[in-house]
Design an enzyme around this catalytic site. Structure first.
Site, mmCIF file in Angstrom:
data_model
loop_
_atom_site.group_PDB
_atom_site.id
_atom_site.type_symbol
_atom_site.label_atom_id
_atom_site.label_comp_id
_atom_site.label_asym_id
_atom_site.label_seq_id
_atom_site.Cartn_x
_atom_site.Cartn_y
_atom_site.Cartn_z
ATOM 1 C CB SER B 145 -0.963 -0.055 1.191
ATOM 2 O OG SER B 145 -1.988 0.889 1.041
ATOM 3 C CG ASP B 221 -6.963 -3.328 -2.643
ATOM 4 O OD1 ASP B 221 -7.528 -2.443 -1.968
ATOM 5 O OD2 ASP B 221 -5.751 -3.549 -2.597
ATOM 6 C CG HIS B 253 -5.513 -2.714 0.770
ATOM 7 N ND1 HIS B 253 -4.796 -2.531 -0.405
ATOM 8 C CD2 HIS B 253 -4.958 -1.847 1.677
ATOM 9 C CE1 HIS B 253 -3.875 -1.593 -0.208
ATOM 10 N NE2 HIS B 253 -3.950 -1.173 1.028
#
Lengths: 286, 286
Positions: B145, B221, B253
């Protein structure tokens, strides 16, 4: 059973559920991992009971069991360690009350209304997952610390319900430890004869176990004096109980210890749950 | 470097250190995993940069990287995601300030005194671990991320320092995303030409990368619109950049996604760090 969250993990599904427990008179959370194999039919189920201060999330996120369960086609269930809620009794100590049930059926005030965690595991939660999830009736049980205590006690008292048992650094002899005497006194009262049904060393000595037992214990465990592994090993040797007890050099009490041996434990259960009722144990001495 | 905690893990050592960062003018925490192979000599090092809201602990406890690093003889380092402390500037939003550095060297008030995380990673922390831990000068970098953003940016701007790079669900194009424009504006000011040095898609387009790149992205995600993987994949295709970009069906995610592919990423880096300078990539298309 309501789904609180769901994530794909190692090709299977990691789901957090909430449901009502009749035994605990509380809404409870638990987590289930279904491996990819569960998409084509029911699979065996391995229970993991967590330790003091934990909930249904700790082993789910830190134990590293899912990858091994995906490999071996085993489902995993991670119950919470106690009832929770505004009207649930608690204590300011970390090792009594919420997060610290010791998996007993309490008989004393203020605990007895909600703290029925032994029945919750053996009755409520087992019935719920058997009814609603793609699992067979072949179940194994494991756990860490207070959850290792719970796993041994629940297995030894229910040999018809569990085909396999293993533990990580269990509270092995709570009737003789400060991790045990305080809690058993609070939940069950001062009559120590009522405590024996919740002491794995006493239960194993009285009843034995129909298969073999895998026990891992770190030699640098900061709580080893409270866990009393020597009581359990003495019973195993005296009874000639089939078992593998591994004192793992320099491992402590953390999930770094648990995750390091998660693969061995899942394989141990898979061999016994997927195979014959009494598995022969592979060479795990190294 | 002071040791804050240490646990044996998969035969190696998981250690949390604290040290003073000159760049950030703050005491920082970071975690290092040394595999068993480090006992007999220096090993390559894989950096893992974490995402928004994380610190040095999240990937250490939830990523499941240690077992694979132990298999392949690679050390791991998990830096914090920002400076911390009473005098460190912060914002009430979760995605700006403490826990949300974006690994930039801030030029604007109130951030510029402490938020020098790009220099912290590339200079301070690299120098500290090279001097004091048994690691070679062959380093790989990965992240998740916001940490995937950091890993790509730091690798692309420092091809002499990193032999390999991979990422999990990176913020791929922050100059065109709400996960980026807000933060780059705050840390670097309103002149968007100053932002390009922190946008992986722009940097890759301008500079390329001397080896290949592994990218995993879950199709479920929940933040995929903010991550903008399409910008990075367009650059890869247009430049004919050697890369494997995997859109993983139904993964989200979370760290359940990261841990599911941790084995592949560690193996990817190990092949490049233990082998020749420009590794041939194995078949990872499946």
């Amino acid at each position: 059973m309501k789904i609180a969250s769901q994530s794909k993990c190692f090709g299977g599904e990691m789901t957090v559920f909430r449901h009502q427990s009749d035994s605990c008179e509380a809404e409870m959370s638990f987590s289930v991992y279904l491996p990819p194999q569960a998409q084509s039919g029911p699979v065996p189920l391995l229970w993991f009971l967590s330790g003091l201060t934990c909930n249904h999330e700790n082993a789910m996120t830190k134990g590293g069991f899912q990858q091994h369960a995906a490999r071996d086609g085993i489902a995993l269930i991670f119950p919470d360690t106690s009832p929770r809620g505004e009207d649930v009794a608690d204590d300011e100590a970390y090792d009594l009350g919420v997060g610290a049930s010791f998996y007993v059926n309490a008989t004393q005030e203020p605990w007895k209304r909600h703290f029925q965690m032994y029945d919750y595991i053996v009755k409520d939660l087992r019935a719920a997952v058997q009814a609603e999830l793609p699992v067979t009736d072949r179940h194994g049980i494991t756990g860490h610390s207070m959850g290792g205590h719970g796993a041994l006690v629940i297995a030894l008292r229910n040999p018809d319900l569990f085909q396999s048992v293993s533990v990580f650094a269990p509270i092995a002899n709570p009737t003789q430890s400060d991790w045990g005497r305080k809690q058993l006194s609070a939940y069950l009262g001062e009559d120590e004869s009522d405590w024996a049904d919740y002491d794995a060393s006493i239960l194993l000595d009285e009843r034995g176990w129909h298969s073999d037992i895998l026990i891992d214990q770190g030699t640098s465990d900061q709580f080893i004096e409270l866990l009393r592994p020597q009581a359990l090993s003495a019973v195993i040797a005296r009874r000639r109980q089939p078992a593998v007890m591994r004192l793992q050099a320099r491992y402590d009490h953390s999930y770094f210890f648990v995750s390091s041996f998660a693969a061995d434990h899942v394989a141990w259960h898979a061999a016994r749950l997927n195979g014959a009722a009494n598995g022969e144990h592979e060479n795990m001495g190294a």
